[in-house]
Design a protein around this motif. Structure first.
Motif, mmCIF file in Angstrom:
data_model
loop_
_atom_site.group_PDB
_atom_site.id
_atom_site.type_symbol
_atom_site.label_atom_id
_atom_site.label_comp_id
_atom_site.label_asym_id
_atom_site.label_seq_id
_atom_site.Cartn_x
_atom_site.Cartn_y
_atom_site.Cartn_z
ATOM 1 N N TRP A 42 -12.240 -10.296 -1.284
ATOM 2 C CA TRP A 42 -12.525 -11.686 -1.301
ATOM 3 C C TRP A 42 -12.962 -12.088 -2.660
ATOM 4 O O TRP A 42 -12.604 -13.036 -3.431
ATOM 5 C CB TRP A 42 -13.460 -12.182 -0.412
ATOM 6 N N LEU A 43 -13.940 -11.390 -3.044
ATOM 7 C CA LEU A 43 -14.717 -11.565 -4.359
ATOM 8 C C LEU A 43 -13.749 -11.512 -5.625
ATOM 9 O O LEU A 43 -13.726 -12.246 -6.488
ATOM 10 C CB LEU A 43 -15.955 -10.744 -4.467
ATOM 11 N N TYR A 44 -13.108 -10.308 -5.503
ATOM 12 C CA TYR A 44 -12.262 -9.932 -6.647
ATOM 13 C C TYR A 44 -11.124 -11.334 -6.652
ATOM 14 O O TYR A 44 -10.742 -11.831 -7.847
ATOM 15 C CB TYR A 44 -11.312 -8.819 -6.313
ATOM 16 N N THR A 45 -10.575 -11.740 -5.514
ATOM 17 C CA THR A 45 -9.617 -12.939 -5.526
ATOM 18 C C THR A 45 -10.476 -14.198 -6.017
ATOM 19 O O THR A 45 -9.695 -14.876 -6.738
ATOM 20 C CB THR A 45 -9.184 -13.151 -3.955
ATOM 21 N N ALA A 46 -11.547 -14.304 -5.783
ATOM 22 C CA ALA A 46 -12.303 -15.620 -6.570
ATOM 23 C C ALA A 46 -12.361 -15.534 -7.642
ATOM 24 O O ALA A 46 -12.324 -16.621 -8.533
ATOM 25 C CB ALA A 46 -13.646 -15.546 -5.864
ATOM 26 N N ALA A 47 -12.449 -14.067 -8.350
ATOM 27 C CA ALA A 47 -12.549 -14.093 -9.885
ATOM 28 C C ALA A 47 -11.302 -13.959 -10.537
ATOM 29 O O ALA A 47 -11.369 -13.978 -11.589
ATOM 30 C CB ALA A 47 -13.307 -12.739 -10.263
ATOM 31 N N ASP A 48 -10.143 -14.058 -9.813
ATOM 32 C CA ASP A 48 -8.839 -13.890 -10.380
ATOM 33 C C ASP A 48 -8.250 -15.291 -10.837
ATOM 34 O O ASP A 48 -7.951 -16.091 -9.769
ATOM 35 C CB ASP A 48 -7.820 -13.103 -9.349
ATOM 36 N N PRO A 49 -7.829 -15.535 -12.151
ATOM 37 C CA PRO A 49 -7.352 -16.684 -12.176
ATOM 38 C C PRO A 49 -5.899 -16.750 -12.167
ATOM 39 O O PRO A 49 -5.322 -17.993 -11.833
ATOM 40 C CB PRO A 49 -7.470 -16.558 -13.907
ATOM 41 N N ASP A 50 -5.059 -15.790 -11.577
ATOM 42 C CA ASP A 50 -3.656 -15.956 -11.183
ATOM 43 C C ASP A 50 -3.395 -15.843 -9.991
ATOM 44 O O ASP A 50 -2.290 -15.703 -9.614
ATOM 45 C CB ASP A 50 -3.208 -14.757 -12.002
ATOM 46 N N VAL A 51 -4.296 -16.003 -9.041
ATOM 47 C CA VAL A 51 -4.109 -16.110 -7.382
ATOM 48 C C VAL A 51 -3.221 -17.285 -7.184
ATOM 49 O O VAL A 51 -3.680 -18.427 -7.827
ATOM 50 C CB VAL A 51 -5.504 -15.781 -6.582
ATOM 51 N N GLU A 52 -2.468 -17.272 -6.306
ATOM 52 C CA GLU A 52 -1.449 -18.337 -5.773
ATOM 53 C C GLU A 52 -2.615 -19.451 -5.285
ATOM 54 O O GLU A 52 -3.540 -19.029 -4.826
ATOM 55 C CB GLU A 52 -0.714 -18.100 -4.684
ATOM 56 N N ARG A 53 -2.548 -20.645 -5.529
ATOM 57 C CA ARG A 53 -3.529 -21.608 -5.246
ATOM 58 C C ARG A 53 -3.855 -21.673 -3.777
ATOM 59 O O ARG A 53 -4.908 -21.781 -3.105
ATOM 60 C CB ARG A 53 -2.923 -23.167 -5.510
ATOM 61 N N ARG A 54 -2.791 -21.409 -2.827
ATOM 62 C CA ARG A 54 -2.998 -21.467 -1.454
ATOM 63 C C ARG A 54 -3.881 -20.196 -0.860
ATOM 64 O O ARG A 54 -4.252 -20.084 0.162
ATOM 65 C CB ARG A 54 -1.652 -21.677 -0.711
ATOM 66 N N LYS A 55 -3.956 -19.071 -1.814
ATOM 67 C CA LYS A 55 -4.493 -17.960 -1.427
ATOM 68 C C LYS A 55 -6.050 -17.848 -2.181
ATOM 69 O O LYS A 55 -6.807 -16.910 -2.029
ATOM 70 C CB LYS A 55 -4.113 -16.762 -1.818
ATOM 71 N N LYS A 56 -6.493 -19.062 -2.917
ATOM 72 C CA LYS A 56 -7.679 -18.631 -3.689
ATOM 73 C C LYS A 56 -8.750 -18.783 -2.882
ATOM 74 O O LYS A 56 -8.778 -19.418 -1.720
ATOM 75 C CB LYS A 56 -7.622 -20.025 -4.740
ATOM 76 N N ALA A 57 -9.911 -18.147 -3.321
ATOM 77 C CA ALA A 57 -10.997 -17.994 -2.684
ATOM 78 C C ALA A 57 -12.037 -18.669 -3.264
ATOM 79 O O ALA A 57 -11.985 -18.765 -4.906
ATOM 80 C CB ALA A 57 -11.547 -16.658 -2.560
ATOM 81 N N THR A 58 -12.957 -19.665 -2.884
ATOM 82 C CA THR A 58 -13.881 -20.349 -3.667
ATOM 83 C C THR A 58 -15.505 -19.817 -3.301
ATOM 84 O O THR A 58 -15.861 -19.758 -2.435
ATOM 85 C CB THR A 58 -13.752 -21.749 -3.238
ATOM 86 N N LEU A 59 -16.140 -19.746 -4.448
ATOM 87 C CA LEU A 59 -17.412 -19.354 -4.340
ATOM 88 C C LEU A 59 -18.345 -20.688 -4.130
ATOM 89 O O LEU A 59 -17.942 -21.400 -4.849
ATOM 90 C CB LEU A 59 -17.940 -18.805 -5.749
ATOM 91 N N SER A 60 -19.134 -20.531 -3.141
ATOM 92 C CA SER A 60 -19.885 -21.682 -2.842
ATOM 93 C C SER A 60 -21.127 -21.762 -3.787
ATOM 94 O O SER A 60 -21.645 -20.861 -4.188
ATOM 95 C CB SER A 60 -20.643 -21.707 -1.164
ATOM 96 N N PHE A 61 -21.819 -22.814 -3.793
ATOM 97 C CA PHE A 61 -22.968 -22.865 -4.553
ATOM 98 C C PHE A 61 -24.019 -22.163 -4.069
ATOM 99 O O PHE A 61 -24.753 -21.618 -4.777
ATOM 100 C CB PHE A 61 -23.411 -24.368 -4.478
ATOM 101 N N GLU A 62 -24.091 -21.881 -2.789
ATOM 102 C CA GLU A 62 -25.136 -21.159 -2.128
ATOM 103 C C GLU A 62 -25.013 -19.517 -2.750
ATOM 104 O O GLU A 62 -26.129 -18.776 -2.884
ATOM 105 C CB GLU A 62 -25.218 -20.951 -0.706
ATOM 106 N N GLU A 63 -23.704 -19.327 -2.832
ATOM 107 C CA GLU A 63 -23.351 -17.744 -3.209
ATOM 108 C C GLU A 63 -23.548 -17.557 -4.590
ATOM 109 O O GLU A 63 -24.220 -16.736 -5.013
ATOM 110 C CB GLU A 63 -21.952 -17.685 -3.003
ATOM 111 N N ALA A 64 -23.557 -18.725 -5.292
ATOM 112 C CA ALA A 64 -23.760 -18.706 -6.700
ATOM 113 C C ALA A 64 -25.039 -18.411 -7.037
ATOM 114 O O ALA A 64 -25.682 -17.753 -8.031
ATOM 115 C CB ALA A 64 -23.431 -19.890 -7.624
ATOM 116 N N ARG A 65 -25.853 -19.221 -6.178
ATOM 117 C CA ARG A 65 -27.386 -19.043 -6.401
ATOM 118 C C ARG A 65 -27.956 -17.894 -6.001
ATOM 119 O O ARG A 65 -28.934 -17.287 -6.693
ATOM 120 C CB ARG A 65 -28.172 -20.099 -5.522
#
Length: 177
Positions: A42-65
């Motif tokens: 999941w995290l690798y997908t979130a950091a990958d700029p080339d993942v298809e839009r429908r498969k993108k993972a989004t880091l929450s603000f809580e996770e960033a904190r």
């Protein structure tokens, strides 16, 4: 895994680049995934700029904190730049060696940034491509300068002005030598 070294390049200044640096700052993909309680995939997908839009993972603000609390400053640095500011790192050691190292880093990084801008503007034009090429060097110089500023703040807060003066004299003497 001791560090995060993605195989695909991340464009400097992008969210994916900031997240990749943050992952590396906390010890790598597995450590970062543990911190935010997500899978490494999941995290690798979130950091990958080339993942298809429908498969993108989004880091929450809580996770960033959570990553920030664990020592990843890259996300705070990115947010600061997005807001038109710069990130002030935590106050470091104010020993003379630390001050000399910070000053040397700033001298090196600012020189490289200045050289890059001069080279890119040598043809009489400084366009978008020139600016993009120079941004990494400029950002590294800003980061180094803010490191020097953090040392100054730490010296003020610790009332360590004599230490800072001694370090300045030592640095000046080493430059003259």
């Amino acid at each position: 895994m001791t560090g995060f070294r993605p195989t695909k390049p991340r464009r400097h200044g992008s969210l994916h680049a900031a997240l990749s640096i943050a992952i590396d700052q906390v010890g790598g993909l597995e450590d970062a995934a543990d911190i935010i309680q997500r899978s490494t995939n999941w995290l690798y997908t979130a950091a990958d700029p080339d993942v298809e839009r429908r498969k993108k993972a989004t880091l929450s603000f809580e996770e960033a904190r959570a990553l920030s609390r664990a020592g990843a400053t890259a996300l705070a640095e990115d947010l600061s730049l997005q807001a038109g500011g710069v990130f002030l790192p935590p106050a470091p050691d104010t020993a003379p060696a630390a001050i000399q190292a910070a000053l040397a880093s700033y001298a090196k990084e600012s020189g490289e940034a200045l050289a890059m801008v001069i080279q890119r503007a040598a043809d009489g034009d400084f366009d978008r491509l020139d600016a993009e090429a120079a941004m990494k060097e400029i950002d590294e110089a800003l980061k180094a300068l803010m490191g020097v500023r953090a040392l100054a703040v730490a010296a003020i807060e610790a009332d360590a002005a004599p230490v800072a003066r001694a370090a300045s004299r030592a640095f000046a003497a080493s430059v003259r030598a």
